[in-house]
Structure formats: structure tokens, C-alpha cells
Design an enzyme around this catalytic site. Structure first.
Site, PDB file in Angstrom:
ATOM      1  N   LYS B 161       0.876  -1.176   0.000  1.00 54.81           N
ATOM      2  CA  LYS B 161       0.000   0.000   0.000  1.00 54.81           C
ATOM      3  C   LYS B 161       0.905   1.215   0.000  1.00 54.81           C
ATOM      4  O   LYS B 161       1.780   1.344   0.858  1.00 54.81           O
ATOM      5  CB  LYS B 161      -0.871   0.008   1.259  1.00 54.81           C
ATOM      6  CG  LYS B 161      -1.882   1.142   1.276  1.00 54.81           C
ATOM      7  CD  LYS B 161      -3.117   0.768   0.481  1.00 54.81           C
ATOM      8  CE  LYS B 161      -4.032   1.919   0.206  1.00 54.81           C
ATOM      9  NZ  LYS B 161      -5.426   1.472   0.016  1.00 54.81           N
ATOM     10  N   SER B 231      -1.193  -0.961  -4.343  1.00 50.51           N
ATOM     11  CA  SER B 231      -2.364  -0.073  -4.333  1.00 50.51           C
ATOM     12  C   SER B 231      -1.967   1.265  -3.733  1.00 50.51           C
ATOM     13  O   SER B 231      -1.256   1.299  -2.736  1.00 50.51           O
ATOM     14  CB  SER B 231      -3.472  -0.638  -3.436  1.00 50.51           C
ATOM     15  OG  SER B 231      -3.851  -1.919  -3.847  1.00 50.51           O
ATOM     16  N   ALA B 232      -2.449   2.344  -4.320  1.00 45.76           N
ATOM     17  CA  ALA B 232      -2.152   3.671  -3.781  1.00 45.76           C
ATOM     18  C   ALA B 232      -3.360   4.207  -3.039  1.00 45.76           C
ATOM     19  O   ALA B 232      -4.504   3.955  -3.428  1.00 45.76           O
ATOM     20  CB  ALA B 232      -1.770   4.618  -4.908  1.00 45.76           C
TER      21      ALA B 232
END
Lengths: 364, 364, 364, 364
Positions: B161, B231-232
Site C-alpha cells: 500500500k 495499491s495507492a
């Protein structure tokens, strides 16, 4: 050849008529034999989807260019049914249906046949009501006769393009809007598709009129047609019907089969529809020409016992989600992202499911 | 038991922690063993997706409620990786990973193991740049050590993340915005995911540092990690890493396998991943606990030679379309709409494809 | 000082509580005096807007951090009313209302006063029905008493946060869903706002109960409250009420005035509301602290005789369009993009219009 | 009468040509005098906006119906510039510009004049590059000559419709895509509008070629034209130019004036533009025929020091937000929701602002 020959043409945009025009120029398509152009266009498939109108206008212009008919005459003679929404990887395309009639000897098998018809213009107050059901049923029967398909058993797909209610209608009916079934344009699409689907059931003989009344429409999901596929569009005030099935009168090399998806993940229905057309996925001589399906999210917010959030998404309409899923599931089976999946399956198969039909051909 | 035990918990909303709290109350989960909560939350998965932050805050509060830790301490000890976007029928859910360690005798087989780590906060100018790659690689190595997984072969899934750039950053960096990799927030998500994925490749040993420079990032799609999933999110400034694989040190009843989807319709990769976990779909004793995949539209606008319009849709971001498709294709194989599919697969598998991992368990 | 003091705090995100915490640390705000945090958060303002829940949770945590209260106790004592949707240039912000009470001598003028109250939890079947109207009316009366405002004339703004129906409710009520007012979540927001607004009219004495029955709700737009502002959110099952007006009991330096926008372009109503607060736009000693308004597209699809397409846009919900317009029109008058404009003005002002209130202060 | 006569025609849909056809039938419009149809159509104004193509096709068909020209000839002789996006309450409409030439005596005042021109087709690699700037400048000069407007001072509005890059282009240029300015279709609209606007500055003489190089385009916002309004559309490969100004040669009863909005809330610029046209809002004899403006969010995420979230909204493109705001602000001043506001003001006025022009007429 006698019967229906379908030409599946991927497009580069809603107004891309280049592949059709090429086939006319090479003689593979006689433009006067075209009875229907059934397309998936790349708009949102909802109220403000202008890709449908653009495609219809472009194909009318293209066919007029290659016949002696004016655009208005083309519009009278040929059905232009454009279903918007190619979410996910659905390939934008049109299927051009040609009615061939070469008085050739009949086939020993039933092969692809079809016919078209249209209703009169509807009054806005008739949309979503019994009158729309009955007029649609009449048109379905006319189209079956033209296809030389006598009973429901041989009908595999009935596409209806029907009108919707929109802001112009609402502002004109301002004082009398109580008499409209709804004053929400997106919702009017549901009502119009629902009434049309029940009309298909009635017209093909699958449903009896005793089962259908005003309370049934867009409400009682246990009553449905297993071969109806109905789409609403802003660009017409009447309904247009295409019936597809197999008939002894046809000796084309195409056959159609169908099944019912119980839910959007129902891969078995895809293979069943292929089997129903007399083909096998694993048979290298079989080509799947196109797959036609309807998509809709189950109304209880659950699929296979799991929660989904399609009905809670205020940014993307539920029909857009549903089309993407069904096209993906079909593609997972067939390996091809090209299929005709249309959203909003009210009374078109069980709640959350929908009809699926496949046109196949076999190369000897 | 020693090793990782995953608990897959469908949710009724991003802040629904009820199932986790039930399992804590019944003693099935020891809250102090939780190392990571990896969730799919029902926002848009893009810049303004607040379902991720809401879920993180809710799970922190819930765990704090059942331990002696404060919320801040929970936030320090546990990874909360929420990936937004449950398009189509993807079931919103969280997977709670517990690190069990009962000093039991070792297993004769490699079983599910995992570890977590995090980077320091990034400067906005580091996002999408080599510095982000290197710091991510360091964190991946730390997590592998903690998981007792010594080489790339046994690594099957690495979730990162990572942060993104947004309007607050842009207005603060107004005078110096030239030094940011982009001033478009949606695009910054791509850069951050890309740099993180290359960091995974570097950290696991799959990629060599000689192959990676600034020009590689978000540009040269031939360089990728086959186990990275990044994932951002707007809710953090550092990156968090979860490594999952199989290890001799683990004797849990879970195993993980993986494969690479060549495109979004690649059903073979789904079955390969199951096989890689030592299981078979047709084996009634096998349960597929969860499937983890990344989704992305091919950059050339084509899939299997067919045109798609994902990149031309100005109403729905391409990652939203892609997640729906991949979840549907996995569901078509497994029959289950619950999977973890995250969008934006830059350097995570080949262009248009992505990694897929499956955790299975076998009941004797 | 005795009475209500409002603090208007722009935010950098839904969970940005930094400005509030600074004011607490400098002593400008006593956290125990806070009665309501009324915010505009940057979600879509529709069903799946999680920015509201995130902001509520973050502000509860922030206030708990600076008081001896637990988060649960803060949630019981203070109203957190977050209205989603900051379309166009609307500045995301919160207004923190503090109830000051220093037993000072009374003012010779009426000044800003306010009070809060809440209803019990509603049954899903009560949403959009008379029961919701009546319970809301009771809460409004309680809040007026707490504000020491005795009659409707001195009430200028009544904000209600009310629940909505969503997929979880629908799946639980599957067998009995007939008894719900609607099974469409977006539509349930309309019903809940409508019932709440009629409840405000009833509670303040503006409307008589004889005028309100089930057929009135979300249907007869001639019946409305001119001071109601109601927002529906997924994060609560009860309703919360904030009443604002002027009272002899208050000697704060703030006053509130109000007017009714006849349509979304009604700039006169903006200046009227300022005048009603005893101020003038052109007076350099007057500061407009915040403007509160409701926005809604006229149901007949026309504004000033011109067609608009808000109701035909299937990509953007009508409330999102309407909020942007009203905030822009207020900004055109005041020169400030910061205002509180909430969408969905059912029974809150005339069809297509809505209430507008302004809090001003005068520097001597 | 000699000069330009504008006819402002609200529409009921992109393909609604009924008002134009009525005016042709009553003789108020001579279809052979039409030089440009400039419309606001109700699509999303972004890449997949098919309302523009539909309107163009419909108006071509309508004009052909009433002249001896074929549709192809109409397309060659008349400019069809459709700008998509009528967010908020913007009235969908077209302005039909007729070039009247009755050899009447000249006016003593400068009155409304105009001219059109078009470039050759662009190569995809030219979009967003200096070649596009230069070819646009040439077309602007040609149009000015045709309008008999000799210098920049009398030019008030230059509308350019320019192409964009989309998936079909990208898939064809797959191997050579490095040479395209971008492979993101939405971003290509920005580049094309930017290059076109600089071309207007160059062509009118407002900007010198010394100031413009490749690095200027879509980058250095200090360089701009104050009269340019450029829109990109998927439906053309060349650019089309309409120049409007005042000229001694015109004796029509219309005049045009202009100003520059410094930001989207700049109401002073609206009144300045009206003054510049020689009219006054308060003068009952003045009619504002139409207002033309460009809208764009400031790139730093701030307006009047306040944060806005337009650039962080992944559900609605920033141009859609900006159009709604500017149309609302103009409507707040003029009282009319009908105006032509087009999004994306790159190099068209200062960052966050844009040009505004008003056509007025005075009844004696």
C-alpha cells in the site's frame, strides 16, 4: 441460400460504417437484403446515451448511399437496434442480418431464420402499461410469421428496442404527469423494458395473457420470457422487434441455440446455449459467431449468498456494472470479448439472470 | 499451529467490524496475533475514495477495543491495507491475517507464511522515483525475513500500500511543483504503484537493480514483478508491505500458489494458481479461501485483437472497468464472487495482465 | 458571552481535524462547549459517500482526545452532521457550533442561538412515512426549547441528518420488502429528506398537521418548510436535529437571517438573507461567516423557461449538479466559494428552490 | 443588412433541428447564408461524447434538406462546431451564424462581423505540437480576412474546434506511439486545445511567435490568448475556426464585446464584457443574445485562497465541474441559464480564468 445470414462487424466508433460499406462494395452483402442492424455502441447505455442515435443515423446514411432508397426509406425498411454500453472489455460491434432468399432446395435441418416488425408510436402514458405489452406481442407475432417460425420452441432470441420517457416528455406532460408511469427517466427505461419483455412472452406463446396485468409489470419477477431481450432508447417513440430462431425454411449454414442464465456467473448456461445450437466449444470446426445475453443485478443485493454493492453505487448505474460482468463471464467461456450483452433484464429470465443465445456455424 | 492463518470476512460496509469482533469474542481470533487487515472496500478505488480511510479507522478502533493497545499503537503494530473498488459483483470483505506461533513441531510440507514491514514517510518528490523503488525493496526484504521465506521461489504474493499525490500536496508544492513526478492526482497513483512494484521485484530478487532506472518506471512494461500487487491510497505517506508465501516453518493448514494472468480473460492462470497451491478445483476436499489478483487494461486498447473502449471512457476510470472484468473471470472459474482484485497493475505482470495468487486449504 | 458561537474551519480532507485541535489547544474553543459539528465533506453526497462517516469518526476521535469523554460519549453528546458533496468550487469545511453560557447580562438585540436533539432509531419501514415526520417534529421542538427560541419567526435554519435505506437493509427485509417505502437506495434518500422536512415544518409550527399525510410526502411540493435543511446518510439509523435562530437570551456577536430561493439562480434571496440578518453586503464592517442553502433541480425539467438536462444525466446524480449551481450563485454574490449547500430540497422551499440562511457578524 | 446575424436556438436534444427548420420555412433564415452552427450539446464534453457527432450529422442533414447541396457539400461549406457538456443548468442550444450581404450602405458604427476557415487534416503526431499552432494561426488569419476585421483590437471571440487522440489512433500508432504527445485520450484534449489557443494568439497578432515553442504548449500558463475558445472533439481530424468581432463593413443590429474572467467567480468580467459591447445590463432596451466563455479550474487547487476538490474527483472530470460553475456565475449576472460555456481553457486567459464574450442587440 435462403434464411438469415449474420455479419458480425467490429467498429471503431458508433458512426464507423466502413466494414459494412466494404462488404457491400465487394458484393458480400447486398444492401437490399439487410433487415436489421443490431449493434452494441459505446455510450453509457442509459438515458443520455447518444451513441445509439449517432450509430442509427450513420448506418442509415451508409445504406442509403449504396441503394436507390432515401435515408427515410431505409429507416422504414430496416430495423436499427442499437444497445448502448460496452463496459469492461465488450467489443463495440454491429451484427448485420441479411434475409437471403434464393429459392434453393430446403435444408434437412432447421437453420437460422428471422423476421422483423414494428409497433405504432406509443403515447407517453402507454409506456410501462398493458397497452405496450399488447402492441409488442402483436409485433412479435408478425415477425415470427415473416421468419416462418411457427412455435415458441424454435424461437431463441427476440430483441425489442423500445422508447423511454425523458425530460422533454415530462415538461410537455407537466399538468398531466400523474398519468405517466414514472417521471424519472432512468426508471422509465425499466418500465419500458419490462412491458416489452412481457409482450415477447405473450407474442411467442410462452406466457398467457391471464398471467399478465398492470401489477405484473416491473414487479412480479416470477413471470418472465426466457427469450426476450429488450432495450430502451431515447431515439424512438415506437418499438421495433427482431425475432431469431431456427426454421425448416432456412438452409443457411448458421444455427441458433439458447439457454437461461440463472445468475450472472452462470457459465453452464453459456455452454448449454452452444449445445442447444448443435455445437460444441471443443469442436474445432465450430465457430461461435456471436453471443446475445441480457444482464441484471439480482434485486435482493446478493449473488450466491454474497453481498454486492451494485445498487448502492451512485456513480455508476447498475446496468453498467451488470453488462460488464456478463460479458466477462461469456468471454471466460468462449475466449472472445465480443458479445452482445444488454442491460436491464426485467422479466427477461429469472431475477438476477437472463436469456442467452448463441449463433454458431460449422465449417466442414 | 505456527504460521499464517487467514480469516476471510465479508462486510456490510467499510466500517463493519462485527464479524471480526465476533471471532475475537468467541476466541477464534486472538487480536494480538493480527498482523494485517487486507480489505476490499466499496469506494471508487481512485483518488477520492474515502471508504479506505473509513475502514482503516474502524478496524483500528475495533482492535483497540479488544486489546490493551491504544488506537495509535494498533496502527503502529498492524498493517491496514484497504484497496478500494468492488465493481461488478466483487464482494466487499477483509482478510485478517494472524501470525500464530505455538512452537509446535514443524510441518513436513511448506505452508502459508507471511510477514509485514513498512517504509519511512516519503517526500512528495520521491513518489514515482527510484528512491521509492529502493525503500520499498528494503521493506520487502525485511518482511521476507520476518516470514522466514528465504527466496523468491516461495514468495507468491507481495501486497504494497503506497501513497499518492493530491491537491493538498500540490498546493503546498506550488512553487516547486516542477519537481513532482506529476501534478495529476489520478496519474500519481500509477507512478506510485509502478515504483512500488519495481521495488517488490528488486526486494524479492526477481529483478536486478541493473534493469531499473528512472526511465523504467511507469514506462517500460517489459520489466515487471510477477508477485507484486500494489495499491495507492490518500490516507498514508509511507508504504506498507505484506509478503505471503510458503515456508517450512509453517504448519498451518493453508497453502498459497500463484500464476500470471496474460490478459484479463486468462482463465488458465486461475486454474494454474490453484494447482500451484497443490490443490484442484474439482477436488471436493479443497476450499479456495481467497484469490488475489491485479487488473489492468492493456495499454494498446486491444484485447485478443478486439478493440475495447476502457481508455476512452471519461465517465468511469479504467481501473474500475478492469477490476470488474478480472473479478468476473475469477468468479466464472471458482463460482465465487468473493476475490481480492485490485486495479492498476503497472509492472505487476505483463501489460494488460497481472499476478494471481490463491490461498487454499484442504479438509481431510 | 452567552449563546451560540460558530467556528468555520476549512479542511484538507474529511478526516482533517487539525484546525479544530489547534483552536482547542490555544483555548479559543472549549471542547466541552461543542454541541454540533456541521460539515461539508468531499464525497458524492449520495448513497456510497463514505466521506461523511470518515469525518464523523475523525471528529469524534479528535474531541475525545481533548476531553475526559470516551468516543462513545462524545457521539452521544455532540451532533455530527456531515453533508456530502462539494461539487464545483464548494470549499470542504466544518462549522463547529459552541454553546457558550457565561451568565452575562442579556443583549438588547436578538442574537445567534441554537439547540440540538435527536430521535430514537427508526425502523426501516418508518422511513419516508408519517412516523418519521412526527418523531422529527418532536425533536425539533426539543431543540427549540434548548435554544430558548419560542416561535417560528425567530427560527432561521433547521438542519436534520436522517437515515436512508440501503442494500443491507434490503437483503434483511427481503421477505417483507413490500412494506418499505422503496427498495431503491438513492430514492430512499429523497423520501427520508422529505419526511424530515415536513417534520421540521410541523415542529416549528410553520405547517399544521392537518396538511400532512402519507400522500404529501415526496409528492405535494406545495407543502414545505422554508427553514428546513435535511440530509440523508448511510451512517445513522436515527435523526439528528440542529435548530438555529436568534434569541434574546444570546449576547454573542453573531446573528442569523434567512430567505427563500425561488430557483437556483435567485441572487435576490442571497442578499435578502443577508439583510434579514441585519447586515449589508456593501458594509465593510460586516463579515459573512457562512451561508447555508439547499439545492434542487425543478421537477419539470425547466428553469426560467429553459430546458435543463439534470434529470436526464445518467452519469451524474441531479443533486450533484444542483449543489454546484447554488454554491456558484451564492459565491457570485458573496465572492466566497465557501458555503454550506446541501442537495435534495424536497419540501424545503418551493419546487426547484430552497431555503437560504446566513450567519453574519459585525466588527465595530 | 450586411454582416453577421446570430440566431440562438434552444434544442430538445442534440439532433433537434426543428427550430432551425421552422425559421428556414418562414424565411427568417436563408440556409445558404449559414456559415457556422455553434452548439452546446448535452454529452459529457469529454472523449466519449457522441452528442457532438450526432448534432453535427443532424444539422448537416437538416440544411441539406432545404438547399440544393448534398450533405457532403454542406459539411464542406459550413462549420459545425459542437461543444459538449451542459452541466448544471446550462441550456442546450445552437447559435446559427448567418453571413448576410445585401450591399446596403455602411454603418457609422462597427457591428458584428465574422468569418470561418479550416486547416488541413493533422497527422496524429502533430497534435499538441508547433505544427498545430502554426496551421491554426493561418486559418485564423484567413477567417479574419473573410470577416473584414483587420486587427486584434476588433476581434472578440475566436472559436476553434480541434481533434483529439483516441484509442483507434493509439492502436494504429502502437509501434510508433512514442512520437505522439500523449497516449491518454483525455489528456490529448488538453494538448490540442492548448496548441489551438496559442495558434489563435499567433494568428490574431496578440502573441508573437518568438514567445511560443514546444515547451510553452500546455505548460507555461503565462502565455495566453484573451479571445481564444478551443474545443476538442473525436469527430474531426482537422481544425475549424470561427472569428467574431466588430467591423465597419457590418451594419447588423448586433455588437460583440469581451473581457477576461480572472477566475470562475469573476462577475465583474461578465458586466465588463457587456459594457465592451456598448450595452448595459440595466438598460431595458438591451438584449443579451448569448454569452460565450471558457471555464477551467485553477491548476493549484485553490480559488480565492480556498481549497477546491475538482482535481481530486475521480468520478467527474474537472471540465464538467468548471463548466457548471461558470455558467451559473454568468446566469447569476444575466438571469439567463442559456450561455455557451466550454471547458478546458488552456492558454485561453489566465490560469483558472478564461475569455468571455457577449453578443448584444439594442431595440430602439
Amino acid at each position: 441460400m435462403t434464411g438469415i445470414v449474420p455479419h458480425i462487424l467490429p467498429t471503431e466508433g458508433p458512426d464507423d460504417t466502413s466494414k459494412l460499406e466494404s462488404l457491400i462494395q465487394t458484393g458480400e452483402i447486398n444492401p437490399e437484403h439487410i433487415i436489421c442492424v443490431l449493434g452494441k455502441t459505446e455510450g453509457n447505455g442509459c438515458v443520455n446515451d447518444f451513441s445509439r442515435g449517432l450509430a442509427s443515423m450513420a448506418y442509415q446514411r451508409a445504406i442509403a448511399r449504396h441503394t436507390t432508397l432515401s435515408e427515410d426509406e431505409v429507416q422504414q425498411n430496416v430495423l436499427f437496434i442499437m444497445s448502448g454500453g460496452t463496459e469492461g472489455y465488450m467489443t463495440p460491434h454491429v451484427t448485420v442480418f441479411c434475409q437471403e432468399d434464393n429459392n434453393e432446395s430446403q435444408s434437412t435441418t432447421k437453420n437460422l431464420a428471422g423476421g422483423i416488425a414494428r409497433t405504432r408510436d406509443f403515447e407517453p402514458t402507454e409506456i410501462g402499461r398493458i397497452e405496450q405489452v399488447n402492441r409488442t406481442a402483436d409485433a412479435v407475432q408478425t415477425a415470427m410469421e415473416r421468419a416462418d417460425i411457427s412455435n415458441f420452441e424454435n424461437v431463441h432470441f427476440v430483441q425489442v428496442k423500445c422508447p423511454l420517457l425523458h425530460s422533454t416528455v415530462f415538461s410537455k406532460h407537466n399538468n398531466t404527469s400523474k398519468s405517466l408511469i414514472t417521471t424519472n427517466s432512468y426508471k422509465s427505461m425499466k418500465y419500458s423494458r419490462a412491458a416489452s419483455a412481457l409482450g415477447v412472452g405473450l407474442g411467442t406463446g410462452e406466457l398467457s395473457s391471464a398471467k399478465i396485468n398492470q401489477d405484473t409489470i416491473n414487479n412480479d419477477w416470477s413471470i418472465y420470457s426466457s427469450v426476450a431481450s429488450t432495450s430502451a432508447g431515447v431515439e424512438l417513440n415506437h418499438s421495433e422487434v427482431l425475432v431469431l430462431g431456427n426454421s425448416d425454411s432456412s438452409n443457411t449454414e448458421y444455427r441458433i441455440g439458447s439457454s437461461t442464465m440463472q445468475d450472472s456467473l452462470d457459465t453452464d448456461a453459456v455452454t448449454d446455449a452452444i449445445t442447444s445450437a448443435g455445437s460444441k466449444l471443443t469442436d474445432s470446426q465450430t465457430t461461435i459467431c456471436n453471443t446475445f445475453a441480457k444482464a441484471q443485478a439480482p434485486s435482493d443485493g446478493l449473488i450466491r449468498g454474497r453481498r454486492h454493492v451494485i445498487h448502492d453505487d451512485s456513480d455508476i448505474q447498475s446496468t453498467r456494472h451488470a453488462r460488464s460482468v456478463v460479458n466477462s463471464v461469456i468471454g471466460a467461456v468462449t475466449g472472445d470479448p465480443l458479445s452482445y450483452v444488454s442491460g436491464g433484464a426485467e422479466h427477461q429470465g429469472p431475477d438476477g439472470g437472463g436469456p442467452i443465445a448463441v449463433i454458431t456455424t460449422t465449417v466442414d
